[in-house]
Design a protein around this motif. Structure first.
Motif, mmCIF file in Angstrom:
data_model
loop_
_atom_site.group_PDB
_atom_site.id
_atom_site.type_symbol
_atom_site.label_atom_id
_atom_site.label_comp_id
_atom_site.label_asym_id
_atom_site.label_seq_id
_atom_site.Cartn_x
_atom_site.Cartn_y
_atom_site.Cartn_z
ATOM 1 N N ASN A 229 -0.960 11.678 -13.894
ATOM 2 C CA ASN A 229 -2.207 11.250 -13.273
ATOM 3 C C ASN A 229 -2.412 9.738 -13.394
ATOM 4 O OD1 ASN A 229 -3.293 13.793 -12.362
ATOM 5 N ND2 ASN A 229 -3.590 14.313 -14.511
ATOM 6 N N LYS A 230 -1.314 8.988 -13.391
ATOM 7 C CA LYS A 230 -1.415 7.535 -13.467
ATOM 8 C C LYS A 230 -2.162 7.023 -12.233
ATOM 9 C CE LYS A 230 2.128 5.134 -15.007
ATOM 10 N NZ LYS A 230 3.429 4.389 -15.052
ATOM 11 N N SER A 231 -3.118 6.124 -12.458
ATOM 12 C CA SER A 231 -3.935 5.626 -11.352
ATOM 13 C C SER A 231 -3.129 4.707 -10.433
ATOM 14 C CB SER A 231 -5.143 4.859 -11.893
ATOM 15 O OG SER A 231 -4.729 3.641 -12.501
ATOM 16 N N SER A 232 -3.641 4.513 -9.229
ATOM 17 C CA SER A 232 -2.981 3.641 -8.264
ATOM 18 C C SER A 232 -2.908 2.202 -8.776
ATOM 19 C CB SER A 232 -3.737 3.673 -6.928
ATOM 20 O OG SER A 232 -3.716 4.965 -6.377
ATOM 21 N N MET A 233 -3.971 1.758 -9.461
ATOM 22 C CA MET A 233 -3.979 0.405 -10.003
ATOM 23 C C MET A 233 -2.901 0.230 -11.062
ATOM 24 S SD MET A 233 -5.183 -2.615 -9.921
ATOM 25 C CE MET A 233 -6.701 -2.457 -8.977
ATOM 26 N N ARG A 234 -2.734 1.216 -11.930
ATOM 27 C CA ARG A 234 -1.706 1.133 -12.967
ATOM 28 C C ARG A 234 -0.308 1.154 -12.352
ATOM 29 N NH1 ARG A 234 -2.436 5.356 -17.674
ATOM 30 N NH2 ARG A 234 -0.581 4.212 -18.380
ATOM 31 N N ILE A 235 -0.131 1.936 -11.302
ATOM 32 C CA ILE A 235 1.166 1.974 -10.607
ATOM 33 C C ILE A 235 1.472 0.612 -10.002
ATOM 34 C CG2 ILE A 235 2.367 2.933 -8.593
ATOM 35 C CD1 ILE A 235 0.935 5.593 -9.190
ATOM 36 N N ALA A 236 0.472 -0.010 -9.372
ATOM 37 C CA ALA A 236 0.668 -1.330 -8.754
ATOM 38 C C ALA A 236 0.996 -2.386 -9.800
ATOM 39 C CB ALA A 236 -0.589 -1.731 -7.976
ATOM 40 N N LEU A 237 0.254 -2.395 -10.905
ATOM 41 C CA LEU A 237 0.491 -3.378 -11.967
ATOM 42 C C LEU A 237 1.850 -3.168 -12.618
ATOM 43 C CD1 LEU A 237 -3.052 -3.473 -13.629
ATOM 44 C CD2 LEU A 237 -1.994 -5.237 -12.205
ATOM 45 N N ILE B 253 0.845 -1.204 0.000
ATOM 46 C CA ILE B 253 0.000 0.000 0.000
ATOM 47 C C ILE B 253 0.876 1.248 0.000
ATOM 48 C CG2 ILE B 253 -1.659 1.327 1.366
ATOM 49 C CD1 ILE B 253 -2.879 -1.147 0.071
ATOM 50 N N GLU B 254 1.917 1.232 0.825
ATOM 51 C CA GLU B 254 2.819 2.379 0.953
ATOM 52 C C GLU B 254 3.584 2.639 -0.341
ATOM 53 O OE1 GLU B 254 4.481 5.153 4.030
ATOM 54 O OE2 GLU B 254 2.656 3.980 3.773
ATOM 55 N N VAL B 255 4.038 1.575 -1.004
ATOM 56 C CA VAL B 255 4.762 1.719 -2.267
ATOM 57 C C VAL B 255 3.883 2.424 -3.302
ATOM 58 C CG1 VAL B 255 5.690 0.452 -4.255
ATOM 59 C CG2 VAL B 255 6.336 -0.224 -1.946
ATOM 60 N N VAL B 256 2.671 1.925 -3.465
ATOM 61 C CA VAL B 256 1.751 2.511 -4.453
ATOM 62 C C VAL B 256 1.371 3.937 -4.056
ATOM 63 C CG1 VAL B 256 -0.538 2.308 -5.507
ATOM 64 C CG2 VAL B 256 0.864 0.257 -5.135
ATOM 65 N N ALA C 168 4.524 -1.797 -11.182
ATOM 66 C CA ALA C 168 5.548 -2.216 -10.225
ATOM 67 C C ALA C 168 5.731 -3.728 -10.248
ATOM 68 C CB ALA C 168 5.168 -1.754 -8.813
ATOM 69 N N TYR C 169 4.615 -4.447 -10.322
ATOM 70 C CA TYR C 169 4.696 -5.913 -10.341
ATOM 71 C C TYR C 169 5.270 -6.417 -11.669
ATOM 72 C CZ TYR C 169 3.332 -10.796 -10.323
ATOM 73 O OH TYR C 169 3.360 -12.165 -10.394
ATOM 74 N N LYS C 170 4.842 -5.820 -12.779
ATOM 75 C CA LYS C 170 5.278 -6.266 -14.108
ATOM 76 C C LYS C 170 6.764 -6.022 -14.339
ATOM 77 C CE LYS C 170 4.398 -5.501 -19.046
ATOM 78 N NZ LYS C 170 3.578 -4.746 -20.045
ATOM 79 N N HIS C 171 7.249 -4.838 -13.997
ATOM 80 C CA HIS C 171 8.618 -4.449 -14.319
ATOM 81 C C HIS C 171 9.628 -4.748 -13.213
ATOM 82 C CE1 HIS C 171 7.355 -2.512 -18.031
ATOM 83 N NE2 HIS C 171 6.403 -1.869 -17.358
ATOM 84 N N GLU C 172 9.144 -4.853 -11.969
ATOM 85 C CA GLU C 172 10.077 -5.020 -10.854
ATOM 86 C C GLU C 172 9.862 -6.295 -10.054
ATOM 87 O OE1 GLU C 172 10.286 -1.138 -8.658
ATOM 88 O OE2 GLU C 172 8.876 -0.557 -10.249
ATOM 89 N N GLY C 173 8.714 -6.933 -10.291
ATOM 90 C CA GLY C 173 8.440 -8.167 -9.582
ATOM 91 C C GLY C 173 7.783 -7.943 -8.236
ATOM 92 N N PHE C 174 7.563 -9.032 -7.548
ATOM 93 C CA PHE C 174 6.843 -9.001 -6.267
ATOM 94 C C PHE C 174 7.710 -8.429 -5.152
ATOM 95 C CE2 PHE C 174 4.894 -11.107 -2.530
ATOM 96 C CZ PHE C 174 3.586 -10.694 -2.726
ATOM 97 N N ARG C 175 8.923 -8.953 -5.022
ATOM 98 C CA ARG C 175 9.785 -8.552 -3.898
ATOM 99 C C ARG C 175 10.395 -7.174 -4.110
ATOM 100 N NH1 ARG C 175 15.138 -9.072 -2.427
ATOM 101 N NH2 ARG C 175 15.661 -10.146 -4.349
ATOM 102 N N LYS C 176 10.906 -6.894 -5.315
ATOM 103 C CA LYS C 176 11.575 -5.617 -5.571
ATOM 104 C C LYS C 176 10.624 -4.542 -6.073
ATOM 105 C CE LYS C 176 16.212 -7.436 -6.393
ATOM 106 N NZ LYS C 176 17.380 -7.472 -7.320
ATOM 107 N N GLY C 177 9.376 -4.921 -6.293
ATOM 108 C CA GLY C 177 8.389 -3.951 -6.733
ATOM 109 C C GLY C 177 7.413 -3.624 -5.625
ATOM 110 N N LEU C 178 6.420 -4.483 -5.457
ATOM 111 C CA LEU C 178 5.373 -4.226 -4.472
ATOM 112 C C LEU C 178 5.884 -4.289 -3.035
ATOM 113 C CD1 LEU C 178 2.393 -6.175 -6.075
ATOM 114 C CD2 LEU C 178 2.743 -3.710 -6.021
ATOM 115 N N TYR C 179 6.910 -5.119 -2.806
ATOM 116 C CA TYR C 179 7.450 -5.220 -1.448
ATOM 117 C C TYR C 179 8.819 -4.562 -1.320
ATOM 118 C CZ TYR C 179 3.773 -7.852 0.763
ATOM 119 O OH TYR C 179 2.561 -8.206 1.326
ATOM 120 N N ARG C 180 9.125 -3.634 -2.230
ATOM 121 C CA ARG C 180 10.372 -2.886 -2.095
ATOM 122 C C ARG C 180 10.314 -2.030 -0.825
ATOM 123 N NH1 ARG C 180 12.277 1.765 -6.156
ATOM 124 N NH2 ARG C 180 12.016 0.141 -7.733
#
Length: 284
Positions: free
Chosen positions: A127-135, A114-117, A137-149
């Motif tokens: 004006n990129k949406s929160s959902m697009r930012i989350a997707l 939540i904090e990352v997004v 982060a996951y697509k380009h950086e993965g789970f650990r280094k993206g959403l859980y960075r």
């Protein structure tokens, strides 16, 4: 049957009280959090958005506030309930510190994505949406280094913060109750005052760790891939470029946010918890 009632009185009020408290404080004080994040951003306050769009990122915060706070208080109150009776009086503060630390690790499982997004939304010029930012982060950086960075830096910030905050809170509650209330339980507004003082002190002490956490979450992908983005390197780079001023960037809004937030958070938690207990016992 008695055990079930005791469990309900332990878990349900903590869960509901924590959820109400987390949602209330985060929504009311969100603009201060945005200003704090932008002051801590590496590219500067104005380039991060300045005073514009101070409610950007409130969506993911609203979704995550209640469950993370509920999980925190269920964990904390459970540890207190089972450990406090089995330790000597001088060991009780250690129970509060350990309980708060473990509870924060549990809450960070929800808080960090939540904090990352939220922080990327707060500091992104578009004006990129929160959902697009989350997707993204996951697509380009993965789970650990993206959403859980920044999970490690967040935990490193939250453990000392909570250990300080809750040990001071519990001490103030005990001292106030003993000296001014004849051992009668405190009213919710009195708990709120204790929480406000405890939160302000903890926020002031742990600001450098909060700055490091923010920088790590907002670092570009290239830096993350090269392994340069560590807590030690981040703190060292901040000090080298901006000195102590950099380490305490966002100090005023952070301390103000958590001092006011502590009042709202602990007051609403105590009120909601007491109300839930009264409904469970039929006293309301």
């Amino acid at each position: 049957m008695g055990l079930k009632i005791e469990e309900e009185k332990l878990y349900l009020p903590s869960f509901i009280g924590g959820g109400v408290a987390g949602l209330t404080v985060d929504l009311v004080l969100f603009p201060l959090d945005t200003l704090k994040t932008r002051l801590q951003a590496e590219h500067g306050f104005h380039r991060a958005g300045g005073f514009n769009g101070i409610y950007k990122g409130i969506g993911p915060q609203a979704i995550g506030s209640a469950p993370q706070a509920a999980l925190f208080f269920v964990t904390y109150e459970t540890i207190k309930y089972y450990l406090e009776p089995s330790v000597p009086k001088y060991g009780v503060p250690a129970v509060h510190m350990v309980g708060a630390s473990i509870a924060e690790v549990m809450a960070c499982l929800i808080r960090v994505p939540i904090e990352v997004v939220k922080q990327r939304r707060q500091t992104h010029p578009g004006n990129k949406s929160s959902m697009r930012i989350a997707l993204s982060a996951y697509k380009h950086e993965g789970f650990r280094k993206g959403l859980y960075r920044g999970f490690g830096s967040t935990v490193l910030r939250e453990i000392p913060f909570s250990a300080i905050q809750f040990s001071i809170l519990e001490y103030l509650r005990s001292w106030f109750r003993k000296n001014f209330k004849n051992n009668i339980p405190l009213e919710s507004y009195e708990v709120a005052v204790c929480g406000s003082i405890a939160g302000g002190i903890a926020a002031a002490v742990t600001t450098p760790l909060d700055v490091a956490k923010t920088r790590i979450m907002l670092a570009n992908r290239k830096q993350v891939r090269t392994g340069q983005v560590t807590i030690r390197n981040t703190l060292r780079n901040i000090y080298a470029s901006d000195g102590f001023k950099g380490l305490f960037a966002g100090f005023v809004p952070r301390v103000m946010w958590i001092t006011i937030g502590g009042y709202i958070f602990f007051g609403s938690y105590d009120f909601s918890k007491n109300m839930c207990n009264a409904l469970l016992t039929g006293e309301y």
